[in-house]
Design an enzyme around this catalytic site. Structure first.
Site, PDB file in Angstrom:
ATOM      1  N   LYS A  43      64.955  37.230  37.530  1.00 48.77           N
ATOM      2  CA  LYS A  43      65.684  38.316  36.887  1.00 48.77           C
ATOM      3  C   LYS A  43      66.118  39.370  37.902  1.00 48.77           C
ATOM      4  O   LYS A  43      67.024  40.135  37.656  1.00 48.77           O
ATOM      5  CB  LYS A  43      64.764  39.013  35.864  1.00 48.77           C
ATOM      6  CG  LYS A  43      64.154  38.081  34.848  1.00 48.77           C
ATOM      7  CD  LYS A  43      63.058  38.863  34.057  1.00 48.77           C
ATOM      8  CE  LYS A  43      62.214  37.861  33.293  1.00 48.77           C
ATOM      9  NZ  LYS A  43      60.986  38.514  32.777  1.00 48.77           N
ATOM     10  N   GLY A  44      65.419  39.382  39.055  1.00 49.76           N
ATOM     11  CA  GLY A  44      65.567  40.487  39.988  1.00 49.76           C
ATOM     12  C   GLY A  44      66.973  40.746  40.481  1.00 49.76           C
ATOM     13  O   GLY A  44      67.338  41.884  40.767  1.00 49.76           O
ATOM     14  N   GLU A  99      70.739  36.829  45.623  1.00 49.75           N
ATOM     15  CA  GLU A  99      69.289  36.996  45.510  1.00 49.75           C
ATOM     16  C   GLU A  99      68.893  38.448  45.749  1.00 49.75           C
ATOM     17  O   GLU A  99      69.575  39.177  46.468  1.00 49.75           O
ATOM     18  CB  GLU A  99      68.585  36.110  46.559  1.00 49.75           C
ATOM     19  CG  GLU A  99      67.808  34.942  45.978  1.00 49.75           C
ATOM     20  CD  GLU A  99      66.542  35.346  45.210  1.00 49.75           C
ATOM     21  OE1 GLU A  99      66.529  36.397  44.535  1.00 49.75           O
ATOM     22  OE2 GLU A  99      65.579  34.576  45.281  1.00 49.75           O
ATOM     23  N   ASP A 100      67.783  38.841  45.168  1.00 56.20           N
ATOM     24  CA  ASP A 100      67.300  40.202  45.384  1.00 56.20           C
ATOM     25  C   ASP A 100      66.671  40.352  46.768  1.00 56.20           C
ATOM     26  O   ASP A 100      66.999  41.255  47.518  1.00 56.20           O
ATOM     27  CB  ASP A 100      66.325  40.637  44.283  1.00 56.20           C
ATOM     28  CG  ASP A 100      65.200  39.627  44.016  1.00 56.20           C
ATOM     29  OD1 ASP A 100      65.125  38.594  44.713  1.00 56.20           O
ATOM     30  OD2 ASP A 100      64.398  39.880  43.102  1.00 56.20           O
ATOM     31  N   ASP A 103      61.889  36.679  51.264  1.00 58.51           N
ATOM     32  CA  ASP A 103      60.569  37.015  51.811  1.00 58.51           C
ATOM     33  C   ASP A 103      60.185  35.870  52.763  1.00 58.51           C
ATOM     34  O   ASP A 103      60.616  35.849  53.909  1.00 58.51           O
ATOM     35  CB  ASP A 103      59.617  37.172  50.625  1.00 58.51           C
ATOM     36  CG  ASP A 103      58.244  37.668  51.018  1.00 58.51           C
ATOM     37  OD1 ASP A 103      58.133  38.333  52.051  1.00 58.51           O
ATOM     38  OD2 ASP A 103      57.288  37.411  50.283  1.00 58.51           O
ATOM     39  N   ASP A 159      60.535  43.814  40.838  1.00 58.58           N
ATOM     40  CA  ASP A 159      59.439  44.203  39.953  1.00 58.58           C
ATOM     41  C   ASP A 159      58.083  44.001  40.585  1.00 58.58           C
ATOM     42  O   ASP A 159      57.917  43.259  41.552  1.00 58.58           O
ATOM     43  CB  ASP A 159      59.475  43.349  38.683  1.00 58.58           C
ATOM     44  CG  ASP A 159      59.018  41.911  38.959  1.00 58.58           C
ATOM     45  OD1 ASP A 159      59.630  41.265  39.831  1.00 58.58           O
ATOM     46  OD2 ASP A 159      58.046  41.460  38.332  1.00 58.58           O
ATOM     47  N   ARG A 165      61.724  47.630  37.615  1.00 61.77           N
ATOM     48  CA  ARG A 165      63.062  47.105  37.903  1.00 61.77           C
ATOM     49  C   ARG A 165      64.128  48.185  37.728  1.00 61.77           C
ATOM     50  O   ARG A 165      65.179  48.146  38.354  1.00 61.77           O
ATOM     51  CB  ARG A 165      63.392  45.942  36.957  1.00 61.77           C
ATOM     52  CG  ARG A 165      62.535  44.697  37.147  1.00 61.77           C
ATOM     53  CD  ARG A 165      63.145  43.535  36.378  1.00 61.77           C
ATOM     54  NE  ARG A 165      62.213  42.434  36.160  1.00 61.77           N
ATOM     55  CZ  ARG A 165      61.977  41.470  37.048  1.00 61.77           C
ATOM     56  NH1 ARG A 165      62.597  41.469  38.204  1.00 61.77           N
ATOM     57  NH2 ARG A 165      61.118  40.505  36.781  1.00 61.77           N
TER      58      ARG A 165
HETATM   59  P1  IMP Z   1      60.115  33.822  48.962  1.00 60.09           P
HETATM   60  O1  IMP Z   1      60.170  32.429  48.408  1.00 60.09           O
HETATM   61  O2  IMP Z   1      58.801  34.096  49.642  1.00 60.09           O
HETATM   62  O3  IMP Z   1      61.276  34.152  49.868  1.00 60.09           O
HETATM   63  O4  IMP Z   1      60.104  34.806  47.724  1.00 60.09           O
HETATM   64  C1  IMP Z   1      61.251  35.123  47.062  1.00 60.09           C
HETATM   65  C2  IMP Z   1      61.000  35.753  45.717  1.00 60.09           C
HETATM   66  O5  IMP Z   1      59.726  36.430  45.647  1.00 60.09           O
HETATM   67  C3  IMP Z   1      62.057  36.803  45.486  1.00 60.09           C
HETATM   68  O6  IMP Z   1      63.165  36.258  44.825  1.00 60.09           O
HETATM   69  C4  IMP Z   1      61.327  37.832  44.666  1.00 60.09           C
HETATM   70  O7  IMP Z   1      61.476  37.510  43.299  1.00 60.09           O
HETATM   71  C5  IMP Z   1      59.884  37.702  45.052  1.00 60.09           C
HETATM   72  N1  IMP Z   1      59.532  38.740  46.047  1.00 60.09           N
HETATM   73  C6  IMP Z   1      59.320  38.562  47.362  1.00 60.09           C
HETATM   74  N2  IMP Z   1      59.035  39.718  47.978  1.00 60.09           N
HETATM   75  C7  IMP Z   1      59.062  40.668  47.018  1.00 60.09           C
HETATM   76  C8  IMP Z   1      58.863  42.100  47.024  1.00 60.09           C
HETATM   77  O8  IMP Z   1      58.601  42.766  48.058  1.00 60.09           O
HETATM   78  N3  IMP Z   1      59.000  42.730  45.828  1.00 60.09           N
HETATM   79  C9  IMP Z   1      59.292  42.065  44.667  1.00 60.09           C
HETATM   80  N4  IMP Z   1      59.513  40.737  44.619  1.00 60.09           N
HETATM   81  C10 IMP Z   1      59.380  40.045  45.782  1.00 60.09           C
HETATM   82 MG    MG Z   2      61.604  37.383  41.505  1.00 58.55          MG
END
Ligand code: IMP
Ligand code: MG
Length: 175
Positions: A43-44, A99-100, A103, A159, A165
């Site tokens: 949703k982000g 994408e939001d 990470d 979130d 959010r």
């Molecule tokens: P990744 O697979 O580790 O890159 O994580 C990506 C997803 O984790 C993002 O689309 C976010 O929904 C969530 N996420 C990662 N870091 C954060 C953060 O600092 N705050 C909130 N959501 C996060």
């Molecule tokens: Mg997310």
């Protein structure tokens, strides 16, 4: 909003607005005459996507995916389940994933593989935020809003357990 869990502000509302406008202009130039399909990851990303799309002057369309990543609430495992798939085929389309935050990059790497297998004409990523220190896979979004430090970010769509959010800025979660 007064709340003990809202820590240091990482990106102010006016910085968000300026950067989103720049990204919209860049995307408008790059996709001129191509009718790109923006794929929002629920949703982000919807807050960023809604603002970004209004800064794109070229014709474009939107669709959504909902995914859930297996793992703890603050670290993703890269094993992803599709909860809601796209409404339509993307074969031959110019797809831009919105994408939001990136990470570890594992979620996005999965999405790139999954959507890439559907034969789009092109596939790029536009991410509002990135935490480069946390990256586990080699993945560089074509369009990027801001680099932030290794803090858990909330606000402007992001979130913590579904809260925050609606903050008009991006802040660090005070843990
Ligand atoms: P990744 O697979 O580790 O890159 O994580 C990506 C997803 O984790 C993002 O689309 C976010 O929904 C969530 N996420 C990662 N870091 C954060 C953060 O600092 N705050 C909130 N959501 C996060
Ligand atoms: Mg997310």
């Amino acid at each position: 909003m007064r709340d003990d869990q809202i820590g240091e502000i990482l990106v102010q509302p006016d910085q968000l607005q300026r950067r989103v406008r720049e990204l919209g202009q860049e995307i408008s130039r790059d996709y001129e005459g191509r009718n790109p399909l923006l794929v929002g990851v629920l949703k982000g990303a919807i807050f960023f996507l809604a603002d970004l799309m209004r800064e794109i002057s070229a014709p474009c369309e939107v669709d959504f995916m909902a995914i859930s990543s297996y793992g703890s609430s603050t670290a993703s495992s890269g094993v992803v389940r599709i909860l809601k798939d796209l409404d339509a085929s993307i074969e031959g389309r110019d797809v831009l994933i919105v994408e939001d935050i990136v990470d570890s990059g594992l979620t996005l790497a999965y999405l790139m593989r999954n959507l890439g297998a559907r034969n789009p004409a092109s596939l790029e990523v536009c991410a509002l935020l990135t935490k480069p220190e946390r990256r586990k896979v080699d993945l560089a979004p074509r369009y990027l809003g801001f680099e932030i430090p290794d803090r858990f970010a909330i606000g402007y769509g992001l979130d913590h357990s579904e809260r925050y959010r609606n903050l008009p800025y991006v802040a660090a979660l005070e843990q």
